[in-house]
Design a protein around this motif. Structure first.
Motif, PDB file in Angstrom:
ATOM      1  N   GLU A 117     -14.270   4.743   6.993  1.00 52.33           N
ATOM      2  CA  GLU A 117     -14.551   3.399   7.487  1.00 52.33           C
ATOM      3  C   GLU A 117     -14.450   3.500   9.005  1.00 52.33           C
ATOM      4  O   GLU A 117     -13.360   3.662   9.541  1.00 52.33           O
ATOM      5  CB  GLU A 117     -13.517   2.412   6.954  1.00 52.33           C
ATOM      6  CG  GLU A 117     -13.557   2.268   5.435  1.00 52.33           C
ATOM      7  CD  GLU A 117     -12.224   1.805   4.870  1.00 52.33           C
ATOM      8  OE1 GLU A 117     -12.017   0.591   4.790  1.00 52.33           O
ATOM      9  OE2 GLU A 117     -11.391   2.649   4.528  1.00 52.33           O
ATOM     10  N   GLU A 173      -5.519   6.578   2.461  1.00 50.25           N
ATOM     11  CA  GLU A 173      -6.290   6.187   3.644  1.00 50.25           C
ATOM     12  C   GLU A 173      -5.454   6.469   4.888  1.00 50.25           C
ATOM     13  O   GLU A 173      -4.325   6.002   4.980  1.00 50.25           O
ATOM     14  CB  GLU A 173      -6.614   4.698   3.551  1.00 50.25           C
ATOM     15  CG  GLU A 173      -7.362   4.163   4.746  1.00 50.25           C
ATOM     16  CD  GLU A 173      -7.587   2.654   4.656  1.00 50.25           C
ATOM     17  OE1 GLU A 173      -8.625   2.187   5.099  1.00 50.25           O
ATOM     18  OE2 GLU A 173      -6.691   1.954   4.132  1.00 50.25           O
ATOM     19  N   LYS A 198      -1.010   0.562  -0.597  1.00 51.06           N
ATOM     20  CA  LYS A 198      -2.382   0.088  -0.470  1.00 51.06           C
ATOM     21  C   LYS A 198      -2.468  -1.401  -0.793  1.00 51.06           C
ATOM     22  O   LYS A 198      -2.010  -1.857  -1.838  1.00 51.06           O
ATOM     23  CB  LYS A 198      -3.256   0.879  -1.444  1.00 51.06           C
ATOM     24  CG  LYS A 198      -4.690   0.450  -1.499  1.00 51.06           C
ATOM     25  CD  LYS A 198      -5.422   0.804  -0.223  1.00 51.06           C
ATOM     26  CE  LYS A 198      -6.765   0.080  -0.167  1.00 51.06           C
ATOM     27  NZ  LYS A 198      -7.294   0.128   1.189  1.00 51.06           N
TER      28      LYS A 198
HETATM   29 MG    MG Z   1     -10.034   0.623   3.749  1.00 51.58          MG
END
Ligand code: MG
Ligand code: ADP
Length: 503
Positions: free
Chosen positions: A28, A241, A292
């Motif tokens: 991203e 992430e 998350k």
């Molecule tokens: Mg994300």
């Protein structure tokens, strides 16, 4: 359009104790829109301004203030989408993503969750000449940036700078199509290159202009192909992430570390927990930041202050018509038009300013020779002083003169290097340098012949040796060049030396 054929690179494989593992990566990328004003206010986006000097009432979330969309930002997002061969959504909408942070005065970020302005697209990520991977883009949405909290100025106080608050970002979300650390960096590099060509993001990673959240998982060989065939994510491993990466080098190091961390957990019989992690460049490791969060944690809802965004196809078509030639097309054209290698074309098109400079040098001249000079002499010289092309003391027109002087046999390639050096350090015109400094190549065979005769007469022993071993003729060529101050035409010298020695 011209296209280069390419092979798909192999995914990175890490050998574990229980067998091989493959990496799966999705990015991203947050790219700051190259606009002068913010997404919903007229405040300036200038970098490095006095803290809190570029803040409109709406950026500071003063009660009753309403956001007004900046049409320029929308146009740049559309342009980016078109540059990534993506679907442009004529209808999109803004949502509020609610969370509390001291640098987010509104208490929410205006973003586009449900209806992004740009849909599916793709990027060709070059790994080596003839080897590239097609990475699919899932979406691009527009959103606001947050401000900056400052905790290291005072032992007891924290400060906040809202200059960045409300600056327009494009979040470019890729599919998990990236298969290794180098590819991830190359992907970010390609996005940056395309956006710089388009003029939609200046891509300065040091100033936070381009940041990436890097999602990493590992799987067994064969699993990715099952995912590809079905688009069923359950064939892939659980991802983590890594937030806010702003260096290509750190992106690679973080992926490498994170993949090995996950493999160690899995081989130990454990399972990877989906979470957000931070990379610590000093320690070279990632560590957990928070578990998350899901979309529902943010209580997303359509922003009541903004109407849905509707744009017209005609407007999109106008933007499409204004697109410049993009890197892949330019590279393919350089290969076919100038007969250079794909590698050289890649170097020359890496930056749009480099490509423009080269084309000015090559225009109406020997393109291959021009490519050689721009890459080997000019770029080499600029790099020594850490300069870019815009700072070149030798203009494209001046370098073009050198190419012409070589092409017309006025100077040899060797003398040309001396001329270049003088032009580089003094800014003088090459044609004038050659004239004033008497650097013209001697093509007058009479003069060269005299020099050859002299060298032969002076070195009878060498003459005998050369007659027995013709390879030694080169020594005579060298002596003649020396005697003529390097100005004799090397081709003429070669021929004459051969003739006179009877070789
Ligand atoms: Mg994300
Ligand atoms: P979120 O917004 O919650 O982070 P998204 O569905 O938007 O979730 O996906 C974020 C990124 O994670 C995308 O770039 C996607 O390609 C990537 N991704 C999804 N699954 C995986 C996986 N198993 N391994 C690596 N990356 C993944």
């Amino acid at each position: 359009m011209l296209d280069l054929t390419y092979e798909t690179p192999k995914p990175k494989v890490i050998a574990g104790a229980t067998g091989d593992w493959e990496l799966v990566i999705g990015l991203e990328v947050h790219a700051q829109v190259a606009s002068n004003a913010k997404l919903f206010s007229g405040a300036s986006t200038a970098f490095g301004a006095e803290p809190n000097s570029n803040v409109a009432f709406v950026d500071a979330a003063m009660p009753g203030m309403l956001p007004v969309i900046n049409e320029g930002c929308v146009a740049l997002a559309v342009k980016t989408g078109l540059g990534l061969k993506a679907q442009i959504n004529l209808k999109s909408a803004f949502d509020r993503k609610n969370y509390f942070y001291p640098d987010l005065p509104q208490g929410y970020q205006i973003s586009q969750l449900y209806h992004p302005i740009v849909g599916e697209g793709e990027v060709l990520v070059d790994m080596a000449p003839g080897i590239a991977r097609r990475v699919r883009i899932e979406r691009i949405h527009l959103e606001q940036d947050a401000g900056k909290s400052i905790h290291d100025m005072d032992p007891n106080l924290s400060f906040v700078d809202l200059n960045r608050t409300g600056v327009a970002l494009m979040e470019i979300v890729s599919r998990p199509d990236i298969r290794g650390p180098e590819e991830a960096a190359a992907y970010v590099g390609k996005l940056r290159q395309i956006m710089r060509y388009l003029g939609t993001c200046n891509g300065d990673m040091q100033n936070g202009n381009l940041r990436a959240d890097v999602n990493v998982s590992v799987c067994r060989p064969g699993d990715y192909e099952k995912y590809e065939a079905s688009q069923d994510f359950s064939h892939l491993g659980t991802r983590c992430e890594i937030k806010n990466m702003n260096s290509m080098r750190f992106i690679q190091a973080a992926i490498e570390y994170e993949a090995r961390r996950q493999i160690a957990i899995l081989e130990d019989g454990g399972s990877v927990t989906q979470e957000t992690r931070l990379y610590d460049p000093d320690k070279g490791e990632t560590r957990s930041m928070r578990s998350k969060e899901e979309a529902h944690d943010y209580r997303y809802f359509p922003c009541p202050d903004l109407l849905p965004l509707e744009i017209e196809q005609g407007w999109v078509d106008d933007i499409a018509a204004s697109l410049p030639e993009l890197p892949d097309a330019k590279k393919a054209r350089f290969v076919s038009e100038y007969g250079m290698t794909e590698y050289d074309a890649g170097v020359l098109t890496a930056d749009v300013a480099n490509a423009a400079y080269f084309e000015e040098v090559a225009s109406g001249r020997d393109g291959k020779l021009a490519a050689n000079w721009v890459i080997n002499e000019l770029f080499g010289r600029l790099k020594k002083e850490d300069h870019d092309i815009t700072e070149s003391p030798v203009s494209a027109a001046q370098l073009g003169q050198i190419i012409e002087l070589i092409g017309s046999d006025t100077i040899s390639g060797k003398i040309a290097k001396d001329v270049f050096e003088i032009a580089y350090t003094t800014g003088r015109d090459p044609a004038e340098i050659v004239e004033t400094e008497g650097m013209k190549q001697v093509t007058d065979t009479g003069a060269i012949e005299a020099a050859v005769d002299q060298v032969i007469a002076d070195n009878p022993a060498q003459v005998e040796k050369a007659k027995a071993n013709p390879k030694l003729a080169g020594w005579f060529v060298g002596q003649v060049m020396k005697a003529t101050g390097g100005k004799a035409n090397p081709k003429a010298v070669n021929e004459l030396v051969g003739k006179k020695l009877g070789l």
